[in-house]
Enzyme design. Structure first.
Site, short mmCIF file in Angstrom:
data_model
loop_
_atom_site.label_atom_id
_atom_site.label_comp_id
_atom_site.label_asym_id
_atom_site.label_seq_id
_atom_site.Cartn_x
_atom_site.Cartn_y
_atom_site.Cartn_z
N SER A 1 0.83 -1.19 0.00
CA SER A 1 0.00 0.00 0.00
C SER A 1 0.88 1.27 0.00
O SER A 1 1.70 1.43 -0.89
CB SER A 1 -0.97 -0.04 1.18
OG SER A 1 -2.06 0.81 0.96
N ASP B 1 -5.73 -3.71 -2.35
CA ASP B 1 -4.74 -3.39 -1.31
C ASP B 1 -4.22 -4.62 -0.57
O ASP B 1 -4.98 -5.40 0.01
CB ASP B 1 -5.41 -2.44 -0.31
CG ASP B 1 -4.43 -1.73 0.59
OD1 ASP B 1 -3.55 -2.41 1.17
OD2 ASP B 1 -4.53 -0.50 0.73
#
Length: 265
Positions: A40, A155
């Site tokens: 991320s 993610d």
């Protein structure tokens, strides 16, 4: 012989700016990674650093970042899979990574995303960096999933917020991980569906990460002291940088001890 060191930079939204401060602290003390794994926001920072972009340059970009730079509301939420279009976010990441590929990095780099098709975390290490980093940063329902090689990617923090497991692929002697989210923040009453969703994600994430890090222990685990800073708000970014730097300096004795221990093996 110099020991191989891997930095693992975890997920954390705005709090991930602390990674930049950590990298500056390591540079100031001549501790250089042989490999980097990012997830991320840690993937964004890690990809930039692997290309040779200096922490000072990343700091300037981060401190100039505004909410409007990454937010483009999608009014067709149910047909487009996300609240945001993701165009602005991709453009911002592209402005940093340009058209570079994993093969262009000066430091071997891998980022982690979650494949919704197979329901598992995957390490991305080939192709365009911007595609992989956008996939690793695609918070479900907020940003659109990214399609790569038949995978529908979101993610990586959903399953592996601090992806230490993937660092072991680089066969390094010392793994140094930075978790910018740390312990679950105190509860504040949610006032919208989105806030409720994000809190639910945070609770699940915190519980799973504690179990994960007991199983996949890095040699050094660093928690910058970011207090109640929200990962979802583009604010207090200079504060995050400073705390990341302080955490890096504070961890130096542990890092040097881990390197020394690896040397004597």
């Amino acid at each position: 012989m110099a020991k191989k060191i891997c930095f693992v930079l975890g997920a954390g939204g705005a709090r991930g700016i602390a990674h930049i401060g950590f990298l500056q602290a390591m540079e100031d003390n001549k501790i250089k990674p042989s490999a980097i794994v990012g997830c991320s926001m840690g993937a964004v920072v890690g990809a930039c650093y692997s290309l040779g972009i200096k922490p000072s340059t990343m700091k300037e970009v981060a401190e100039s970042l505004k909410f409007k730079d990454i937010v483009d509301i999608n009014f067709q939420i149910f047909s487009k899979k996300s609240i945001l279009h993701s165009v602005k976010m991709r453009n911002k990441i592209t402005s940093l990574l340009e058209n570079n590929t994993f093969e262009d990095t000066k430091i071997p780099f891998k980022c982690v995303a979650v494949d919704l098709v197979k329901g598992e975390a995957v390490g991305l290490e080939s192709g365009l960096l911007v595609d992989a980093v956008c996939a690793s940063s695609a918070i479900p329902t907020i940003f659109r999933p990214v399609e790569i090689d038949g995978m529908d990617l979101v993610d990586g923090g959903i399953l592996e917020r601090v992806p230490v497991r993937f660092a072991k692929d680089f066969d390094c002697d010392v793994i140094i991980a930075v978790d910018v989210l740390g312990k679950l923040q105190p509860y504040v009453e949610t006032k919208s569906v989105l806030q409720h969703l994000l809190r639910t994600i945070d609770v699940n994430d915190s519980y799973n990460t504690l179990k994960y890090l007991k199983k996949h222990k890095p040699d050094v685990l660093i928690y910058p002291e970011l207090g109640d800073m929200s990962q979802y708000k583009v604010e207090r970014l200079s504060f995050a940088y400073e705390e990341g730097y302080k955490a890096g300096i504070k961890a130096l004795p542990k890092i040097k001890k881990a390197i020394e221990k690896a040397t004597t093996k």
